[in-house]
Design an enzyme around this catalytic site. Structure first.
Site, mmCIF file in Angstrom:
data_model
loop_
_atom_site.group_PDB
_atom_site.id
_atom_site.type_symbol
_atom_site.label_atom_id
_atom_site.label_comp_id
_atom_site.label_asym_id
_atom_site.label_seq_id
_atom_site.Cartn_x
_atom_site.Cartn_y
_atom_site.Cartn_z
ATOM 1 N N GLU A 105 0.828 -1.214 0.000
ATOM 2 C CA GLU A 105 0.000 0.000 0.000
ATOM 3 C C GLU A 105 0.858 1.258 0.000
ATOM 4 O O GLU A 105 0.542 2.236 -0.666
ATOM 5 C CB GLU A 105 -0.943 0.014 1.221
ATOM 6 C CG GLU A 105 -2.124 -0.928 1.089
ATOM 7 C CD GLU A 105 -3.001 -0.628 -0.126
ATOM 8 O OE1 GLU A 105 -3.108 0.539 -0.513
ATOM 9 O OE2 GLU A 105 -3.561 -1.582 -0.696
ATOM 10 N N ASP A 156 -9.467 6.383 -2.442
ATOM 11 C CA ASP A 156 -8.360 7.097 -3.096
ATOM 12 C C ASP A 156 -8.895 7.763 -4.365
ATOM 13 O O ASP A 156 -10.121 7.783 -4.596
ATOM 14 C CB ASP A 156 -7.194 6.145 -3.390
ATOM 15 C CG ASP A 156 -7.543 5.138 -4.481
ATOM 16 O OD1 ASP A 156 -8.729 5.027 -4.840
ATOM 17 O OD2 ASP A 156 -6.621 4.475 -4.992
ATOM 18 N N TYR A 213 -6.573 6.583 3.934
ATOM 19 C CA TYR A 213 -6.775 5.612 2.851
ATOM 20 C C TYR A 213 -5.981 4.325 3.114
ATOM 21 O O TYR A 213 -6.537 3.215 3.079
ATOM 22 C CB TYR A 213 -6.366 6.222 1.497
ATOM 23 C CG TYR A 213 -6.154 5.157 0.463
ATOM 24 C CD1 TYR A 213 -7.248 4.545 -0.140
ATOM 25 C CD2 TYR A 213 -4.872 4.712 0.146
ATOM 26 C CE1 TYR A 213 -7.066 3.516 -1.044
ATOM 27 C CE2 TYR A 213 -4.685 3.698 -0.755
ATOM 28 C CZ TYR A 213 -5.788 3.095 -1.350
ATOM 29 O OH TYR A 213 -5.608 2.074 -2.230
#
Ligand code: SF4
Length: 361
Positions: free
Chosen positions: A37, A138, A120
């Site tokens: 991520e 996002d 996020y």
């Protein structure tokens, strides 16, 4: 709502059949999900994949990352840009090991307290690794939602953010939040792309208002942003006895912890050569003479652009003192190759470093 249930089923079925086979999708290991991520925060999947594999091979778990020196983490990250991500990964790994006994926090709210993990990423990690039903929102997800609901207001406002948050919560699959979040991102990245979305391939096209009304290409709308500033920077490449003078940027601040050739911004009305002489005085307390312009390199950061002018320069008086860096080093070519450096400095090295020659030959 039945509509939403159908939407989830179609989207999840598509994701399970069509999703790209990516290594972080084969695991719910929170460390792997976290690293992926963070890499994907500002990097496309195809660019980030080799970096992810290299990073995980070098630091296979949070303990190995926490115990590594920062410089090694930055070196592994080199070329990926946005180095604060690597510094934050390192800091967060140390926190997880020291304050959480090496066990990752399980909720988005707790994860968001770690350095470098925004709302996020926290939601993505918590939903994928721990099954917490929180939507990860996002740019891709905002675009998909704006089109699904034909949201024609500017999306970079607080009001719009509230709309996306509430809508994403309602759409989310409570039983498969991790897959659902990834499916929304995948849809935005591959089908509902910014220009010319592939509506004919879209699994949820039947209920999409923008497709029905023919507005998909015009959405989402943004308030115009002022153009980003453009800086001109002179850089001194000083070689003595086969070694090059480089400085390490202070850890706090842009590109912190990376090594670079010294230099700085050209002031309004100043010539490049005069700027170089001034910068060498201010940054290094030396007198230097610019000799040859070796390369001009353009580089874009998130909020500004730079043009760097790399000059071969000769030191004519003084001993270098680190006024703008936290350390200075005379580095031979091998050392230079192993130091973590900002992208623009690397571009310069690649341009001027044929394998067995001096930078200048
Ligand atoms: Fe996006 Fe088209 Fe699918 Fe609507 S139908 S979500 S605009 S790809």
């Amino acid at each position: 709502m039945r509509r939403y249930r159908e939407f989830r089923e179609k989207l999840l079925a598509w994701f399970r059949a069509e999703a790209r086979n990516l290594p972080w999708r084969q695991t719910s290991n929170p460390y792997h999900v976290w690293v992926s991520e963070v890499i994907l925060q500002q990097t496309r999947v195809d660019q980030g994949l080799p970096y992810y594999e290299r990073f995980i091979a070098r630091f296979p778990d949070v303990q190995s990352l926490a115990s590594a020196p920062l410089e090694e983490v930055l070196k592994t990250w080199e070329g990926l840009g946005y180095y604060s991500r690597a510094r934050n990964l390192h800091r967060a790994a140390r926190l997880v090991v020291e304050a959480h006994q090496g066990v990752f926090p399980r909720t988005a709210a707790e994860l968001a307290l770690l350095p470098g993990i925004g709302p996020y990423s926290a939601a993505a990690i918590a939903s994928i690794a721990f099954g917490e039903p929180v939507p990860a929102i996002d740019g891709n997800v905002r675009r998909v939602i704006a089109r699904l609901f034909n949201y024609d207001q500017p999306i970079n406002t607080r009001q719009a953010e509230a709309f996306f948050r509430e809508t994403a919560k309602s759409l989310l699959s409570p039983s498969h939040p991790g897959d659902f979040n990834q499916a929304m991102m995948e849809l935005g990245a591959r089908i509902c792309v910014p220009r010319k979305p592939s509506c004919h391939l879209c699994p949820v096209a039947a209920g999409c208002l923008a497709r029905i009304r023919g507005t998909a290409d015009t959405l989402p709308r943004k308030n115009a942003r002022p153009e980003s500033p453009h800086h001109h920077v002179v850089v001194a490449v000083i070689e003595e006895n086969g070694a090059y003078l480089v400085g390490r940027r202070p850890e706090k601040g842009l590109l912190g912890g990376l090594w670079e050739f010294p230099g700085g911004k050209v002031q309004p009305g100043e010539s490049l050569e005069n700027a170089l002489v001034r910068e060498c005085r201010e940054e290094l307390e030396i007198e230097a003479r610019p000799e040859t312009l070796l390369a001009t390199i353009d580089h874009a950061y998130t909020h500004f652009r730079v043009t760097l002018y790399f000059y071969r320069a000769r030191r004519i008086a003084g001993t270098p003192v680190p006024r703008a860096h936290d350390a200075l080093l005379w580095a031979d070519r091998d050392t230079l190759r192993n130091l973590p450096m900002p992208k623009a400095n690397l571009k310069f090295l690649r341009m001027l470093q044929p394998p067995e020659t001096s930078l200048f030959s």
